[in-house]
Design an enzyme around this catalytic site. Sequence first.
Site, PDB file in Angstrom:
ATOM      1  N   GLY A  52      10.763  -2.254   6.241  1.00  0.00           N
ATOM      2  CA  GLY A  52      11.105  -0.925   6.726  1.00  0.00           C
ATOM      3  C   GLY A  52      10.933   0.160   5.696  1.00  0.00           C
ATOM      4  O   GLY A  52      11.583   1.198   5.766  1.00  0.00           O
ATOM      5  N   SER A  53      10.026  -0.060   4.742  1.00  0.00           N
ATOM      6  CA  SER A  53       9.824   0.905   3.658  1.00  0.00           C
ATOM      7  C   SER A  53       8.539   1.714   3.815  1.00  0.00           C
ATOM      8  O   SER A  53       8.303   2.653   3.054  1.00  0.00           O
ATOM      9  CB  SER A  53       9.787   0.177   2.311  1.00  0.00           C
ATOM     10  OG  SER A  53       8.687  -0.730   2.252  1.00  0.00           O
ATOM     11  N   LYS A  99       0.853  -1.192   0.000  1.00  0.00           N
ATOM     12  CA  LYS A  99       0.000   0.000   0.000  1.00  0.00           C
ATOM     13  C   LYS A  99       0.885   1.236   0.000  1.00  0.00           C
ATOM     14  O   LYS A  99       2.075   1.190   0.335  1.00  0.00           O
ATOM     15  CB  LYS A  99      -0.928   0.028   1.217  1.00  0.00           C
ATOM     16  CG  LYS A  99      -0.218  -0.046   2.587  1.00  0.00           C
ATOM     17  CD  LYS A  99       0.304   1.271   3.098  1.00  0.00           C
ATOM     18  CE  LYS A  99       0.932   1.131   4.489  1.00  0.00           C
ATOM     19  NZ  LYS A  99       1.649   2.350   4.936  1.00  0.00           N
ATOM     20  N   ASP A 135      -2.346  -2.032  10.979  1.00  0.00           N
ATOM     21  CA  ASP A 135      -2.563  -1.868   9.538  1.00  0.00           C
ATOM     22  C   ASP A 135      -3.202  -3.096   8.884  1.00  0.00           C
ATOM     23  O   ASP A 135      -3.668  -3.012   7.744  1.00  0.00           O
ATOM     24  CB  ASP A 135      -1.229  -1.610   8.815  1.00  0.00           C
ATOM     25  CG  ASP A 135      -0.794  -0.163   8.898  1.00  0.00           C
ATOM     26  OD1 ASP A 135      -1.569   0.663   9.419  1.00  0.00           O
ATOM     27  OD2 ASP A 135       0.326   0.146   8.451  1.00  0.00           O
ATOM     28  N   LEU A 171       5.631   0.487   3.173  1.00  0.00           N
ATOM     29  CA  LEU A 171       4.708  -0.009   2.153  1.00  0.00           C
ATOM     30  C   LEU A 171       3.805  -1.131   2.668  1.00  0.00           C
ATOM     31  O   LEU A 171       3.002  -1.684   1.918  1.00  0.00           O
ATOM     32  CB  LEU A 171       5.487  -0.493   0.929  1.00  0.00           C
ATOM     33  CG  LEU A 171       6.318   0.586   0.217  1.00  0.00           C
ATOM     34  CD1 LEU A 171       7.178  -0.043  -0.882  1.00  0.00           C
ATOM     35  CD2 LEU A 171       5.426   1.680  -0.359  1.00  0.00           C
ATOM     36  N   GLY A 172       3.948  -1.477   3.948  1.00  0.00           N
ATOM     37  CA  GLY A 172       3.018  -2.411   4.569  1.00  0.00           C
ATOM     38  C   GLY A 172       3.231  -3.869   4.250  1.00  0.00           C
ATOM     39  O   GLY A 172       2.287  -4.661   4.341  1.00  0.00           O
ATOM     40  N   GLY A 173       4.445  -4.260   3.917  1.00  0.00           N
ATOM     41  CA  GLY A 173       4.687  -5.641   3.518  1.00  0.00           C
ATOM     42  C   GLY A 173       4.332  -6.659   4.583  1.00  0.00           C
ATOM     43  O   GLY A 173       3.659  -7.662   4.304  1.00  0.00           O
TER      44      GLY A 173
END
EC number: 2.7.1.148
Length: 291
Positions: free
Chosen positions: A96-97, A11, A136, A99-101
């Site tokens: 740690g980006s 996301k 999330d 992006l919700g991995g």
Amino acid sequence: MQSLSLRAHAKVNMHLWVGARRADGLHSIESVMQRITLADSLSLSRLDIPGRCEVCSPYMALPRENTLTRAYARFCQVTGVHDGVRVRVVKRIPAGSGLGGGSADAAALLCGLDTLFGTTLSARVLREVAYSVGSDVPFFLASQAACVLGGGEQLVPLVPKTGYLGLLVWPGLHSGSAQAYEDLDRLRACGVHAADGEQYSLRGATALSAHYAQDCARWRFFNSLDAPVQRRYPVVALARWDLARAGACFTAMSGSGSXVFGLYRDEEELRRAHKLLAKRWCWCVRVRLCG
């Protein structure tokens, strides 16, 4: 059923307002999230070891305890299922980006376990289990785009924006969300205004939904975590500046970073920007917005 395969889509946060820390330790948020085509792949299969969740990630080392093992443990507690499962994860979403991995993987696993073991959990119960794994995670169960409110448990669906193309730049830094929120609290305690955009009255699902419906060039969205993350990692601001210079009509840091993204109107604009920025950044990926 003995096995199945799933995709866990990343996301981006078009907007992220962060309020004060609550009594439960979480911060109140108001966010606009949309899923994108970048995705991890999960393969699930039954394992003949009761109570065991065996996770294999061939391209990225995962800690022994992670969102997948937590999701499995909570699923077993709620359903009474104790069959083992083997999960193979092909990671494409950087850790740690912002992006919700991890959250996307957990949501995909919960849906997969429900299918694999035939437990047919209601949507409400599945959301409750998801929220107990991470704030999330509920967003990733069904939403393509949504206003996410409260501690992450309140979701107001939005009509997804599909008319734009996206370019992601990740500077290769692991930006921890806990650290970002702690840094924000410290800045506020010192009287530092954490985000210039906070002067705008974009509060509540109705206002956010109406604003999201506008052309992205008119968006006044912001991210309350910009200041603390970019103070700690100035390269994040540089990556976002590069996207703007490469013609993006909207740029933002996603979540607590460190990935940033830009939106483009057509393939040719996106192609030129990608060609330029791929020379400067080792991780630069073209995506579409899911709809």
